[in-house]
Write an enzyme that holds these catalytic residues in place. Sequence first.
Site, mmCIF file in Angstrom:
data_model
loop_
_atom_site.group_PDB
_atom_site.id
_atom_site.type_symbol
_atom_site.label_atom_id
_atom_site.label_comp_id
_atom_site.label_asym_id
_atom_site.label_seq_id
_atom_site.Cartn_x
_atom_site.Cartn_y
_atom_site.Cartn_z
ATOM 1 N N ASP A 1 -4.040 154.714 38.722
ATOM 2 C CA ASP A 1 -3.907 153.269 38.579
ATOM 3 C C ASP A 1 -4.189 152.637 39.945
ATOM 4 O O ASP A 1 -4.355 153.331 40.959
ATOM 5 C CB ASP A 1 -2.524 152.876 38.044
HETATM 6 C C1 BGC Z 1 -2.762 147.960 35.962
HETATM 7 C C2 BGC Z 1 -3.678 148.693 35.000
HETATM 8 C C3 BGC Z 1 -5.074 148.149 35.080
HETATM 9 C C4 BGC Z 1 -5.546 148.235 36.507
HETATM 10 C C5 BGC Z 1 -6.973 147.774 36.716
HETATM 11 C C6 BGC Z 1 -3.346 147.843 37.344
HETATM 12 O O1 BGC Z 1 -2.608 146.967 38.117
HETATM 13 O O2 BGC Z 1 -1.515 148.630 36.013
HETATM 14 O O3 BGC Z 1 -3.165 148.594 33.697
HETATM 15 O O4 BGC Z 1 -5.911 148.850 34.210
HETATM 16 O O5 BGC Z 1 -4.699 147.439 37.312
HETATM 17 O O6 BGC Z 1 -7.112 146.411 36.605
#
Ligand code: BGC
Length: 742
Positions: free
Chosen positions: A270
């Site tokens: 993530d």
């Molecule tokens: C979130 C994810 C997301 C990623 C990319 C993160 O802050 O937890 O769910 O896919 O950002 O945008």
Amino acid sequence: MVSCASQGENSEMNSYISSLMERMTLQEKLGQLNLPSGGDLVTGNVNSGELSELVREGRIGGFFNVKGVEKIAALQRLAVDSTRLCIPLLVGADVIHGYETIFPIPLALSCSWDTAAVERMARVSAVEASANGIGWTFSPMVDICRDARWGRIAEGSGEDPYLGSLMAKAYVRGYQGNGMQGKDEILSCVKHFALYGASESGLDYNVVDMSRQRMYNEYLPPYRAAVEAGVGTVMSSFNVVDGIPATANKWLLTDLLRHEWGFNGMVVTDYASIAEMSVYGVAPLKEASVRALAAGTDMDMCSNGFLGTLEESLKEKAVTEAQIDAACRRVLETKYKLGLFTDPYKYCDPDRVERETYTDEHRTAAREVATETFVLLKNSNRLLPLAKRGKIALIGPMADAANNMCGTWSLTCNSSRHESLLQGLRSAVEGQAEVLYAKGSNLYYDAETEKGAVYIRPLERGDNRALLDEALHTAARADVIVAALGESAEMSGESLSRTNLEIPDAQQDLLKALVKTGKPVVLLLFTGRPLILNWEEANVPAILNVWYAGSETGKAVADVLFGKVTPSGKLTTSFPRAVGQLPLYYNRISQSRPDDDETVFNHYTSNYLDEKNSPLYPFGYGLSYTHFTYGEMRLSSEVLPKNGKLEVTVTVTNDGETDGTEIVQLYLHDVFAEIARPVKELKGYQRIHLKQGASRDVTFTLTENDLKYYNSKLQYVYEPGEFDVMVGSNSQAVQTKRFRAE
Ligand code: BGC
């Protein structure tokens, strides 16, 4: 330049990638593991942006969250034409419930209990995303969540692992289609692996700590279901699992995911979660990168840890070339399976943009699906559906807020093209009734508090007193009041935890004032999470929860409000009576001193001095404009023979005033098991449509598979003995019979 070979069987893929990797330098391999965000980096001319430099230098394997097929195509062209090995880029985005045609938020989608509807949503999303240059979506989010304080509850399918697993599979099928070969089939990414929804106190990015039994029985099944459905990628979560950040947890990413479940795709972190391991106090970036790689992470989202530090770590022998190669191979395999080596511009056809984005067909799908997700919580004296006549006062800050209809993760939409609820209702009643409007209140009395709730999608503020006066004046002229209230779109989602789960203060006072007028009031509830609605349940005649319904909210709400469609959604998340009850979920583990009588306080039982244990609205609950009666449950036998089956049948009759859809639910309880087991668990359901007056036998077939669970040794077993089977219209309104499994 290397010619890009055609695709074929696994052995072809292996030899293709092996020969490619033989020619790759270490830096080129590390480049494949790097996934920066496009976001703000790409504005205007991509050739001069930082992202394009990274592409040209072969320092990235892909990027995400760039909107615009031309920009994306230009970056892809740089990768294919200007790098030594012409390796195409993966292009990702958070297409969570639609690209431009926005469907309801995932929590709402799950309340349809309709896997076909979810698959349809994912298919439309894949078509639109792929028409706009996107080949990879960071969806589905399958984190089980039982705590409404957590804002990201909006992104998942609620509290139940069985339903959550079915939904997970439906998303993957919809996005990936037939093996991702079509130009409108895209790569899916199940997230957040794992257990993110169990963040303590509902606080985002907080600690998670859980027994293995609970993981295996309750939290892991939806991720596993996505893997079984063939999901191509997995995103690790921000939280710790057994104290180790998921991103560096070898047990999680390798032993469980790859060895136990047989996942052979790619793992991406993530956002910046390798770098954040230093904030955890677990390891600074360089060591964190070593640990993440060793654990089974393949792609580094936004930490610049793999690209920036692994070369040195290799020299120091903290990582091996084989580890880097394994990660690089999985990234390349992912691109290969997606067909990018055959056609790097697979998703870059500018002619598709206009033709396949926000089309009438897609919007119809979003409208139809949305009507299935609304949950009718209360409907006294059959106030709903409303007749299209007289004067209807639509009042509330959500009534004319087209920019607030889509909910969390809808950044790719263009809300200036969407109708507001007011516009939707007006066009639905045109020539038959009049829809009056007043904003009625701010979101919150306090402007500062409101700011946090509308930081991207502002709502115009007015004077608190003047708004209320105008609302009462408007209400006085109307025959019926529809109050569009609740959370703004940005009150649920990432980093949006709440400790107070009531409708915000100014809106609550508005609602009370409207009810006090004595006119019939319908509460149209906008929310991304369960709210506490004790006063509303006691005082407002009708409550229709429409969640965040997406770009077609106006039409979809009109369809249900005026009875063109009868509501059929049922809650997949319990609505609490008080924040103090959280976490709250129907499938709780049996206790030694349950409180079976909630009418009084029972000393030395498991209860609260000041509140009932039960939710206000339970899992599986939802009303209809019609009424369904359940006959007595019949079992084909009192015994489920070994390797045999048992049929459970109930006759359901639509004895109400209109046609309708009912979701008939089946739950099981293991009377004695090696470990304490849930009081009930959903094990089956059927959505049935019944014409007014019609009856149908609904039959569920149970086999020993339905009785299995993970015991204290984490063996997946069933234990012969007694079981209770329950059938009903929600998790509380059930009838029970006992059978014996041999
Ligand atoms: C979130 C994810 C997301 C990623 C990319 C993160 O802050 O937890 O769910 O896919 O950002 O945008």
